[in-house]
Design a protein around this motif. Structure first.
Motif, PDB file in Angstrom:
ATOM      1  N   GLU A 122       0.833  -1.202   0.000  1.00  0.00           N
ATOM      2  CA  GLU A 122       0.000   0.000   0.000  1.00  0.00           C
ATOM      3  C   GLU A 122       0.873   1.259   0.000  1.00  0.00           C
ATOM      4  OE1 GLU A 122      -2.439   0.641   3.495  1.00  0.00           O
ATOM      5  OE2 GLU A 122      -3.921   1.678   2.226  1.00  0.00           O
ATOM      6  N   HIS A 128      -6.973   3.012  -7.221  1.00  0.00           N
ATOM      7  CA  HIS A 128      -5.721   2.697  -6.524  1.00  0.00           C
ATOM      8  C   HIS A 128      -5.779   3.037  -5.034  1.00  0.00           C
ATOM      9  CE1 HIS A 128      -4.310   2.290 -10.570  1.00  0.00           C
ATOM     10  NE2 HIS A 128      -4.394   3.571 -10.823  1.00  0.00           N
ATOM     11  N   ARG A 156      -8.457  -2.740  -4.628  1.00  0.00           N
ATOM     12  CA  ARG A 156      -7.474  -1.759  -5.059  1.00  0.00           C
ATOM     13  C   ARG A 156      -6.337  -2.440  -5.828  1.00  0.00           C
ATOM     14  NH1 ARG A 156      -5.783   1.161   0.324  1.00  0.00           N
ATOM     15  NH2 ARG A 156      -4.361   2.191  -1.117  1.00  0.00           N
ATOM     16  N   ILE A 176      -2.288  -5.292  -3.966  1.00  0.00           N
ATOM     17  CA  ILE A 176      -1.486  -4.865  -2.818  1.00  0.00           C
ATOM     18  C   ILE A 176      -0.789  -6.075  -2.205  1.00  0.00           C
ATOM     19  CG2 ILE A 176      -1.623  -3.913  -0.480  1.00  0.00           C
ATOM     20  CD1 ILE A 176      -3.920  -2.130  -1.485  1.00  0.00           C
TER      21      ILE A 176
END
Lengths: 158, 158
Positions: free
Chosen positions: A26, A43, A57, A96
């Protein structure tokens, strides 16, 4: 402190390979957004991303491009090279925590201008290609050996 | 808070243009290095850069690519688009403090898959093209209007 060195044009052979790995967490996604201005919510915003085709994401495609850039700048050819061009195909989403490995292979040398063609593939930790493309690089003429630069230290505010 | 909206595939016309500007300061370069791992000293080390062909620190080429990514994600087509590919030619160095403007123009629409071809040029504040290339984008099918996302706040440690 460890050192890194480059490969000069004359040292590089067609078929030469190298790789470079990086985990995209992240933090890396947030830093890329802050650097580029690309605050696309797919994102950064879990709720928005959940309603997207990706369902969660994902990393910016151009951040995967940045991992290729790191591989070229730090490993093959390494410091002193000049980035002339890059093509990129974004083939699978990067999630992620994915560990990306950029694999490079020199496929052509243009002697008069010391320019290299380097095929690039970026794989995730499952061995799937997430991006691929071709780099065009002016190779270093001179040998450079430097202390390995340390990564900048940055803090993300809440 | 201001809002941003996208252009759906059906709304987009060939010849449609948009632009997005961003100043690339030392901060953006450091954040890109921290995001990508590309700690090439030509970007981060003033002494090393002074001995390079550029004579001073320059921005990562792929950070200029990130400005194109921001233009596509935030302006044309905007949120909901999917980045399929990008070619980049890095034509001039980007120096600390340069203001970059990514100019986009839609040059083709592939109706069956809702895919756009978008020509991209990035100019500096002197009107010189620093990078150019072609983006391939899956356009959004649905209209999206969202609050403009705020940029992440990050701090660089000494």
């Amino acid at each position: 402190m460890s050192q890194i060195s480059n490969y000069t044009f004359d040292e590089i052979t067609i078929g030469q390979k190298a790789s470079y790995s990086r985990v995209i967490g992240e933090k890396e996604i947030i830093l890329f957004a802050a650097a580029s201005g690309d605050v696309n919510p797919v994102h950064l915003d879990a709720e928005f991303a959940a309603s997207s085709i990706f369902k969660e994401r994902i990393a910016h495609g151009m951040l995967t491009g940045g991992v290729i850039s790191a591989a070229l700048a730090l490993v093959l050819p390494g410091p002193g090279c000049i980035y002339l061009g890059q093509s990129l195909r974004f083939q699978k989403p990067v999630k992620i925590g994915d560990e990306l490995t950029a694999q490079l292979e020199v496929t052509a040398k243009r002697e008069d201008k010391e320019i290299l063609t380097i095929e690039c593939e970026v794989l995730n930790q499952h061995g799937k290609v997430v991006a691929s493309g071709t780099a065009t690089i002016k190779a270093p003429s001179e040998k450079i050996i430097i202390d390995e630069p340390s990564a900048p230290r940055v803090t993300i505010e809440a």
